[in-house]
Design an enzyme around this catalytic site. Structure first.
Site, PDB file in Angstrom:
ATOM      1  N   ASP A  82       0.849  -1.190   0.000  1.00  0.00           N
ATOM      2  CA  ASP A  82       0.000   0.000   0.000  1.00  0.00           C
ATOM      3  C   ASP A  82       0.886   1.242   0.000  1.00  0.00           C
ATOM      4  O   ASP A  82       1.830   1.348   0.793  1.00  0.00           O
ATOM      5  CB  ASP A  82      -0.894  -0.020   1.240  1.00  0.00           C
ATOM      6  CG  ASP A  82      -1.990   1.026   1.198  1.00  0.00           C
ATOM      7  OD1 ASP A  82      -2.449   1.363   0.092  1.00  0.00           O
ATOM      8  OD2 ASP A  82      -2.401   1.486   2.281  1.00  0.00           O
ATOM      9  N   THR A 228      -7.873   2.896  10.120  1.00  0.00           N
ATOM     10  CA  THR A 228      -7.997   3.624  11.377  1.00  0.00           C
ATOM     11  C   THR A 228      -8.964   2.964  12.344  1.00  0.00           C
ATOM     12  O   THR A 228      -8.654   2.795  13.532  1.00  0.00           O
ATOM     13  CB  THR A 228      -8.418   5.082  11.114  1.00  0.00           C
ATOM     14  OG1 THR A 228      -7.424   5.703  10.289  1.00  0.00           O
ATOM     15  CG2 THR A 228      -8.548   5.865  12.413  1.00  0.00           C
TER      16      THR A 228
END
Length: 280
Positions: A82, A228
């Site tokens: 990523d 998150t």
């Protein structure tokens, strides 16, 4: 062996109307919980190593960890880089056994982003793996502002790079701790009208769950990156474990207590994307 490329999990998602969770990992405990969650849901999963993960653990180690989990899983698991920022980042990930490379040239001029992404897509495809690129810029909560994806530029980007998936900026923001935001569905429809490439939403934690579900089953968005909210679940579980027994100093005993809460949170994330359960 259930190791898969990004294209191998996103093309069925595009065809059958669901999305696959790209779960951002930071270490063994969360990636193990994510695969367990995917197996419990009978759904594919994408394990993602972002910059902060790579700063903590070298790519060759992460590649072996991802592949070990994938090769022993009952569902397809993608080993995904990523936000690779350089050709060398992507080359090292490829050499380390990753099956998908996300090159992030979104801060560059359009022509440079296209040229560099195309080179990495070519390298990936020659090796039999996948490539994701980003057009527009997805900003950061409390940091850099976003630049929305232009539909015509997205069409050009998809056409000239040959990417297997395209990350877009449509109101999404990295590192959001609440779900009060929402995506610009008009912009999404304009982009998907001009390209058939599976679309990706970074910063998925900030997107309301109802909108995630609706877009997963009713648009070309086939991958939502979630980090998150799962880090928050891990942190809460870790804090609870430490506070439960202040005299416990064995980190294995402490970290073991994060598994079930993180797995449960990941199952909730995965379930919302509508992937049909696979039979074991």
């Amino acid at each position: 062996m259930s190791i898969a490329t990004l294209a191998e999990v996103l093309q069925p998602a595009l065809k059958h109307g669901y999305a696959v969770a790209g779960l951002v990992t930071l270490g063994w405990e969360d990636m193990r919980a994510y695969v367990a969650a995917a197996e419990a849901e009978g759904a594919p999963v994408i394990l993602q190593a972002g910059p902060s993960c790579r700063a903590h653990t070298p790519l060759p180690v992460l590649g072996k960890m991802f592949r070990y989990l994938a090769e022993n899983a009952s569902v397809p698991v993608v080993a995904h880089l990523d936000h690779g920022y350089t050709f060398e980042d992507c080359r090292q990930a490829l050499d380390s056994g990753f099956t998908s490379l996300m090159f992030d040239g979104s801060r560059k001029q359009l022509s440079q982003n296209i040229a560099e992404t195309a080179a990495i897509a070519e390298m990936a495809h020659k090796a039999g793996i996948s490539c994701e690129g980003e057009i527009g810029f997805v900003g950061y909560s409390g940091g850099e502002n976003s630049a929305g994806t232009d539909p015509d530029e997205a069409a050009r980007f998809a056409r000239e790079t040959g990417v297997d998936a395209m990350a877009i900026s449509v109101g999404n923001v990295h590192l959001q701790q609440d779900r009060e935001g929402g995506l610009d569905e008009q912009r999404i429809r304009a982009i998907e009208a001009l390209t058939s490439v599976p679309l990706v939403i970074h910063g998925g934690s900030g997107v309301p769950v109802a909108q995630r579900s609706a877009l997963a089953t009713g648009s070309s968005i086939c991958k939502f990156n979630i980090g998150t909210e799962l880090r928050m679940a891990f942190g809460a579980a870790l804090r609870e474990a430490v506070n439960r027994d202040p005299e416990c100093f064995d980190r294995v005993a402490i970290l073991r207590q994060t598994h079930e809460p993180v797995m449960a949170a990941a199952r909730t994330v995965i379930r919302a994307f509508g992937a049909p359960a696979r039979k074991a």
